[in-house]
Design a protein around this motif. Structure first.
Motif, PDB file in Angstrom:
ATOM      1  N   VAL A 184     -16.905 -53.975  84.382  1.00  9.73           N
ATOM      2  CA  VAL A 184     -17.970 -52.982  84.416  1.00  9.73           C
ATOM      3  C   VAL A 184     -18.712 -53.042  83.087  1.00  9.73           C
ATOM      4  N   VAL A 185     -20.009 -53.292  83.126  1.00  7.72           N
ATOM      5  CA  VAL A 185     -20.793 -53.278  81.897  1.00  7.72           C
ATOM      6  C   VAL A 185     -21.161 -51.832  81.572  1.00  7.72           C
ATOM      7  N   ASP A 186     -21.406 -51.577  80.309  1.00  7.99           N
ATOM      8  CA  ASP A 186     -21.755 -50.221  79.911  1.00  7.99           C
ATOM      9  C   ASP A 186     -23.145 -49.828  80.380  1.00  7.99           C
ATOM     10  N   ALA A 244     -33.388 -43.260  73.288  1.00 10.20           N
ATOM     11  CA  ALA A 244     -32.707 -43.546  74.552  1.00 10.20           C
ATOM     12  C   ALA A 244     -31.193 -43.561  74.356  1.00 10.20           C
ATOM     13  N   LEU A 245     -30.747 -44.209  73.283  1.00 11.94           N
ATOM     14  CA  LEU A 245     -29.306 -44.251  73.010  1.00 11.94           C
ATOM     15  C   LEU A 245     -28.772 -42.880  72.619  1.00 11.94           C
ATOM     16  N   GLU A 246     -29.600 -42.045  72.003  1.00 11.68           N
ATOM     17  CA  GLU A 246     -29.197 -40.667  71.730  1.00 11.68           C
ATOM     18  C   GLU A 246     -28.958 -39.912  73.031  1.00 11.68           C
ATOM     19  N   LYS A 247     -29.847 -40.132  74.003  1.00 14.55           N
ATOM     20  CA  LYS A 247     -29.679 -39.498  75.313  1.00 14.55           C
ATOM     21  C   LYS A 247     -28.374 -39.931  75.986  1.00 14.55           C
ATOM     22  N   LEU A 248     -27.994 -41.182  75.747  1.00 14.78           N
ATOM     23  CA  LEU A 248     -26.815 -41.739  76.413  1.00 14.78           C
ATOM     24  C   LEU A 248     -25.544 -41.583  75.585  1.00 14.78           C
ATOM     25  N   PHE A 283     -22.070 -40.371  76.899  1.00 14.61           N
ATOM     26  CA  PHE A 283     -21.315 -41.244  77.802  1.00 14.61           C
ATOM     27  C   PHE A 283     -20.607 -42.378  77.056  1.00 14.61           C
ATOM     28  N   PHE A 284     -20.966 -42.564  75.777  1.00 14.64           N
ATOM     29  CA  PHE A 284     -20.369 -43.632  74.977  1.00 14.64           C
ATOM     30  C   PHE A 284     -19.992 -43.074  73.603  1.00 14.64           C
ATOM     31  N   PRO A 285     -18.971 -42.234  73.529  1.00 21.86           N
ATOM     32  CA  PRO A 285     -18.628 -41.576  72.257  1.00 21.86           C
ATOM     33  C   PRO A 285     -18.183 -42.526  71.165  1.00 21.86           C
ATOM     34  N   ASN A 286     -17.767 -43.727  71.518  1.00 23.73           N
ATOM     35  CA  ASN A 286     -17.293 -44.675  70.506  1.00 23.73           C
ATOM     36  C   ASN A 286     -18.365 -45.664  70.047  1.00 23.73           C
ATOM     37  N   ALA A 287     -19.585 -45.505  70.561  1.00 26.14           N
ATOM     38  CA  ALA A 287     -20.661 -46.411  70.158  1.00 26.14           C
ATOM     39  C   ALA A 287     -21.015 -46.199  68.695  1.00 26.14           C
ATOM     40  N   SER A 288     -21.472 -47.250  68.053  1.00 24.33           N
ATOM     41  CA  SER A 288     -21.882 -47.178  66.650  1.00 24.33           C
ATOM     42  C   SER A 288     -23.169 -46.368  66.508  1.00 24.33           C
ATOM     43  N   PRO A 289     -23.472 -45.891  65.295  1.00 21.08           N
ATOM     44  CA  PRO A 289     -24.689 -45.102  65.074  1.00 21.08           C
ATOM     45  C   PRO A 289     -25.939 -45.979  65.018  1.00 21.08           C
ATOM     46  N   ASN A 290     -27.083 -45.341  64.762  1.00 21.39           N
ATOM     47  CA  ASN A 290     -28.349 -46.061  64.617  1.00 21.39           C
ATOM     48  C   ASN A 290     -28.214 -47.175  63.585  1.00 21.39           C
TER      49      ASN A 290
END
Length: 565
Positions: free
Chosen positions: A31-33, A418-422, A425-432
């Protein structure tokens, strides 16, 4: 000999891409993110940003990258001076700040330009703008005219809203003595000169796609999304290869609809959901003429009808004039600059230039459709250029993010938002992370182009000034990688036309997703302006033969069998 090496290298590239497709096609096992629909600047910008945060990303574009709106702009990183009249302060401030951020990241495809705005007393507002309503209330005797003090105040805001560090501010120009006044009619005696930036729009898209792929994203061109449906809190996305007609299903946690002019069609006919959000399709047409003036500055012309156009030095030997604003009813109808629009642009510019522009002066024209958010504005010109991001999560199901509007200057900020909106759903994603990070080939100082050109000519003595400049402006620090170990023109392989060689075409096919001559001469470059139809056709046949070669098909066949097992 070079062509044999081309075939082998291209085969390896196709095998690598096919293996990526094989992994993606194992839909239910992986499953892709994020799955992005649309290979324009917003889609590729979002894919790059998301991949750089450690998310798995797949992008599908039904045609070539930047094949619609993103290759048909006026090619400017600009704040949007006229948007101040509509009180779009947030948009203008964001865009002004972005100019220099983007300039530092891609100094090969973007550079500062000075814009000359001639003034005369009959300049008027376009329609019923917020500024014109205020002015008509407090100064009714102006009767819709733009006073000089208001233009100067607007330029003061333009200079200071974005916190300039690189670009010079506004100056007053005496057109009776400055060389920029020479091409203009004698009735213009003064002008204001301000700063904005040029950008090679379609190359910007390609470089974002390349960087996304380098960070792990899968970029699939000529791949149409047939259906996207929510199944057990994920998306099942069915895609079709436009060449082979093969279909496969990819499973994704989040779907991003960056379909540009087709954003509404995707909502209704691909995702099959109801939405009250709308898009206003606005056609912008441009003409390209023979070179109309001998300096490197641009003109910002204001009409007595309130409209504005630019006249910009283009591709060394030409002048770009545009744009129009007209409603466009159907995204499926290819936009074209019609005769009335071309005549309007010629007449508008001719009201400023001493020498009228004739129909035979036009060497090319193009038109693009801007997918603006439908805010109910009374005219196409008045419709907002700001972007709107709408998150749809019906009944707590898999998220869908629809992208409406936007302008090329704010694509990076749009991607961040867009990534802020998402983010939930992805709490472990890196910041800007994208601010200040170079795109491929852009890892050199803003003022370093002349040095790169000189060094390239010293290393490859067979290059003339035009050829070396073109390569640096397209590829930056990667130009030497394309030239490789070449010691002479003969080492570059087949010479097509306008300094376009086999080595460069191979690079474009292997690294930049080019498949046809149109991809190369009208998007990866604008060399179509210097090539005949016969020369373009010859290139197209050569590229098709390389791509469709029986040896390549044989090389790829074992991987195809692996996918079926």
């Amino acid at each position: 000999m070079l062509t044999d090496m081309v075939r082998l290298r291209h085969a390896m590239t196709l095998i690598s891409r096919w293996r990526g497709a094989v992994l993606s096609s194992e839909g239910h096992n992986q499953v892709v993110d994020i799955f992005v629909i649309g290979g324009g600047i917003n889609g590729c910008g979002i894919a790059r940003d998301a991949a750089g945060r450690g998310l798995t990303v797949t992008l599908a574009e039904m045609n070539d990258l930047a094949s619609a709106t993103s290759s048909a702009s006026t090619k400017l990183f600009h704040g949007g001076l006229r948007y101040l009249e509509f009180f779009e302060i947030r948009l203008v401030r964001e865009a002004l700040k972005e100019r220099e951020t983007l300039l530092r990241a891609m100094p090969h495809i973007s550079w500062p330009m000075r814009f000359v705005l001639p003034y005369h007393k009959d300049m008027r507002f376009e329609g019923d703008t917020p500024t014109s309503r205020v002015l008509n209330l407090v100064m009714p005797w102006m009767k819709g005219r733009r006073p000089a003090w208001l233009i100067r105040f607007g330029l003061f805001l333009y200079d200071n809203l974005g916190g300039r560090k690189i670009l010079p501010g506004t100056t007053l120009v005496d057109l009776t003595s400055d060389p920029v006044g020479k091409p203009l009619q004698d009735r213009f005696s003064k002008a204001y000169e301000y700063s904005d930036c040029w950008v090679e729009d379609s190359r910007l898209v390609v470089l974002n796609a390349r960087d996304a792929a380098a960070r792990g994203a899968q970029v699939m061109t000529r791949t149409k999304v047939l259906l996207a449906e929510r199944v057990n809190d994920v998306w099942h996305i069915t895609t079709e290869d436009q060449d082979t007609k093969e279909t496969r299903v990819t499973v994704a946690k989040v779907l991003v609809n960056a379909g540009g002019p087709w954003v509404k069609d995707i909502i209704r006919n691909t995702v099959h959901i109801n939405s009250s959000e709308g898009v206003r399709l606005v056609r912008g047409s441009h003409i390209v003429t023979r070179k109309l003036f001998d300096h490197d500055k641009c003109y910002f012309f204001q009409g007595e009808d309130g409209r504005i156009i630019f006249a910009i030095p283009y591709e060394t030997d030409f002048t770009l004039i545009g744009t129009t604003d007209s409603d466009h009813e159907d995204a499926s109808v290819r936009p074209e600059c019609n005769e009335a629009e071309a005549d309007y642009l010629r007449g508008f510019a001719s009201s400023y230039f001493k020498k009228p522009i004739k129909k035979e002066d036009i060497v090319w024209s193009y038109s693009g459709v801007r997918p603006l958010y439908d805010d109910g504005a009374s005219s196409a010109t008045a419709a907002t250029r700001d972007y709107v991001l709408k998150l749809d999560q019906q009944d707590g199901g898999a998220p869908l993010l629809n992208i409406f509007g936007g302008k090329i200057t704010t694509y990076r900020k749009l991607a961040e938002h867009a990534l802020e909106k998402l983010a939930p759903f992805f709490p472990n994603a890196s910041p800007n992370w994208t601010a200040g990070v170079s795109l491929p080939g852009g890892d050199f100082p803003v003022d370093g182009v002349a040095t790169l050109i000189r060094e390239l000519r010293q290393s490859f003595t067979f290059l003339d000034a035009f050829w070396a400049t073109r390569l640096i402006r397209a590829y930056g620090t990667e130009a030497s990688l394309i030239l490789g170990d070449a010691k002479s023109v003969a080492d570059m392989g087949k010479m097509f036309a306008a300094t376009l060689t086999e080595r460069e075409i191979v690079w474009l096919m292997e690294k930049e997703y080019a498949r046809t001559a149109e991809d190369v001469v009208w998007r990866r470059s604008r060399l179509g302006l210097r090539m005949s139809k016969a020369e373009i056709d010859e290139l197209d046949i050569w590229m098709k033969n390389i791509h469709d070669d029986d040896g390549l098909a044989a090389a790829i066949e074992p991987v195809r069998r692996e996918a079926q097992q």
